[in-house]
Design an enzyme around this catalytic site. Structure first.
Site, PDB file in Angstrom:
ATOM      1  N   ASP A 359       0.834  -1.197   0.000  1.00  0.00           N
ATOM      2  CA  ASP A 359       0.000   0.000   0.000  1.00  0.00           C
ATOM      3  C   ASP A 359       0.875   1.256   0.000  1.00  0.00           C
ATOM      4  O   ASP A 359       2.068   1.215   0.321  1.00  0.00           O
ATOM      5  CB  ASP A 359      -0.922   0.014   1.219  1.00  0.00           C
ATOM      6  N   TYR A 429       6.946  -8.995   7.671  1.00  0.00           N
ATOM      7  CA  TYR A 429       6.388  -7.687   7.977  1.00  0.00           C
ATOM      8  C   TYR A 429       6.754  -7.288   9.406  1.00  0.00           C
ATOM      9  O   TYR A 429       6.960  -8.145  10.270  1.00  0.00           O
ATOM     10  CB  TYR A 429       4.857  -7.692   7.871  1.00  0.00           C
ATOM     11  N   TYR A 501      -3.584 -10.150   3.541  1.00  0.00           N
ATOM     12  CA  TYR A 501      -3.912  -8.777   3.921  1.00  0.00           C
ATOM     13  C   TYR A 501      -3.534  -8.607   5.389  1.00  0.00           C
ATOM     14  O   TYR A 501      -4.282  -9.010   6.293  1.00  0.00           O
ATOM     15  CB  TYR A 501      -5.399  -8.500   3.705  1.00  0.00           C
TER      16      TYR A 501
END
Length: 542
Positions: A359, A429, A501
């Site tokens: 994003d 992440y 996600y």
């Protein structure tokens, strides 16, 4: 003539002159060889003299050029047909004269020879002049002009001819058959296609005058199309006739374009009587001659690398924000790389292919995300690694937060590897998470204990407008809490399957992702910041 054409002509002027002198010195031997080859070919024809006579009479009636005549007589050597028309015409005269003499017959097709010499002012009724000197020279010049900005001396040549050429070839077949000639001479049989002969003739001119070598496969592809208005009108008349005949059986949308299937059906049903009714037979002299168009394109070059994005206001690819003032373009990783490579390779454009995406408000850290820039129609193919390293450094200085790892030219296999890795790679992440309840050691231990957790994610609410509504199973390989910032904030590391996600995995997206960090802790949770720290890609090119 274009700049490259003038340069090539000037550079090769002495060479062409020397070749011409050498050719003039050996012309007698060349003519003799061609004559003997054509004589031997005529003797080997497996047909009766009456069949040959019928073929020659039709060729004479339509004003065929010598190259078309030899093609109709089943000369299948494209190199031979690329010889000068005057030499071919002289050789064909001798070959036919001997053919009739050996059979003690007088040829009734001598009028055929009146239209075979260059410069006679008659446009061939079969090739529409494409095989004659003027259009061959024009095609060669257009080819040089189209390829002038490319730095290549080897090209792949593709030819496009009007549908009307096939129409006239079909009429020739039917006319020979009407005179009692053998189907052996059919232009839809075992003969060289008009397209192949034209390619050979133009290729010979490009090689001799401009030094361009034509091969079946090359990085630079050149397409030459011939357009003739009168031939298009003939095809349109035949197509319209066919539509009227079939109107009672089915309704067909009328279009200006004629498909190959429609053309094949129309030629199959065509008769000479119908051709006469439509004024297609006897064939008319064509005026003006065909128009030639040439377009050059090079196979794309693929440049691979990895990028890091240190700015949370950069998107990966170019897009625009809609507002009252209209579309406001945003800066992106794609734009930062694209313009530099377009200038370096002198290309038309570049297409960005990323190994996944993040994003706009997510940073890409670590060794970066793999990507490929597809350089479309590059004029330069000799870009060195040193030049790419200079561009890599320039992008890091000019862009706002984009840092590139080593860029390098890769084969197309790298692009295939990047696509194949979409379903197999994993990502790491790091995120800052807020918890509605106080963070305890038990909560931290619970998150650290997660291994190979299967998560079912419905399409997130924030992307429902552009993603299909479905449930996606994803795997969370491991989680770790390296630091608790205070009672309600902590840092969480996640190792997950590509396509997960992460934001929704943390806050559950109104229960649409299950399980989630929020459901595992039994409290509300939200994500404040997210970084991608590593993208695994098992490929030697990244």
């Amino acid at each position: 003539l274009c700049a490259r054409g003038r340069y090539l002509v000037a550079e090769r002027a002495s060479l062409v002159s020397a070749r011409f002198s050498e050719r003039r010195a050996s012309i007698t031997m060349g003519d003799f060889t061609i004559q003997e080859r054509l004589c031997a070919h005529m003797v080997s024809l497996p047909v009766q003299p009456s069949d040959v006579r019928a073929c020659c009479e039709v060729l004479a009636s339509i004003g065929a050029c010598v190259r078309c005549a030899l093609r109709c007589l089943h000369v299948c050597d494209a190199g031979l047909l690329a010889e000068r028309p005057s030499v071919l015409s002289a050789g064909l005269r001798v070959a036919l004269a001997r053919y009739w003499q050996d059979r003690s017959e007088e040829s009734t097709a001598q009028c055929f020879f009146a239209t075979t010499d260059e410069g006679c002012g008659v446009t061939c009724g079969l090739c529409a002049g494409l095989l004659e000197r003027r259009l061959v020279s024009e095609a060669a010049v257009e080819a040089v002009r189209a390829s002038a900005t490319f730095r290549e001396d080897t090209i792949a040549l593709h030819m496009g001819i009007p549908h009307g050429i096939a129409l006239r070839a079909s009429l020739f077949d039917k006319a020979v058959a009407a005179r009692g000639g053998s189907t052996f001479f059919s232009l839809h049989g075992d003969v060289l296609e008009m397209r192949d002969v034209w390619r050979a003739v133009v290729a010979a001119r490009l090689r001799q005058e401009f030094g361009l070598l034509v091969k079946r496969e090359a990085d630079l592809s050149l397409t030459i199309d011939a357009v003739h208005e009168e031939l298009e009108m003939e095809v349109a008349a035949l197509s319209l006739k066919r539509q009227k005949v079939g109107r009672g059986e089915r309704k067909k949308r009328r279009t200006n374009a004629v498909s190959n299937a429609t053309m094949t059906g129309a030629l199959r049903d065509l008769t000479l009587d119908t051709a006469r009714e439509l004024a297609l037979w006897p064939v008319r002299p064509l005026d003006p001659v065909a128009k030639i168009r040439a377009e050059a394109s090079r196979a794309p070059i693929f440049v691979a690398g990895r990028y890091c994005k240190e700015n949370r206001s950069l998107s990966q690819t170019e897009w625009a924000i809609l507002s009252e003032e209209g579309e406001t373009p945003t800066s992106s990783v794609e734009e930062a790389i694209r313009e530099h490579l377009i200038a370096l390779f002198e290309a038309d454009r570049c297409v960005f292919h990323g190994g996944g995406r993040e994003d706009r408000d997510v940073r890409m850290l670590g060794t970066g995300r793999p990507f490929i820039m597809e350089v479309v129609n590059p004029r330069r193919s000799d870009v060195s690694q040193a030049e790419l390293e200079v561009v890599t450094h320039s992008i890091g200085e000019d862009s706002n937060g984009v840092v590139l790892q080593r860029m390098h030219v890769v084969p197309q296999q790298a692009f295939e590897d990047l696509q194949a890795a979409e379903g197999s790679k994993t990502k790491h992440y790091r995120c800052v998470v807020w918890s509605s309840a106080r963070i305890t050691e038990e909560a931290v231990a619970k998150l650290n204990a997660v291994k190979n957790l299967l998560v079912k994610q419905k399409t997130p609410v924030r992307v429902l407008g552009r993603r299909a509504p479905m449930t996606r199973p994803k795997l969370i390989y491991a989680m770790n809490v390296p630091e608790v910032l205070n009672e309600h904030y902590f840092i969480l590391d996640i190792h997950a399957e590509a396509g997960t996600y992460i934001k929704e995995f943390v806050h559950s997206d109104f229960g649409r992702t299950d399980p989630s960090v929020a459901s595992l802790l039994g409290r509300e949770a939200d994500i404040l910041q997210l970084d991608v720290t590593e993208v695994d890609c098992a490929s030697e090119f990244f």
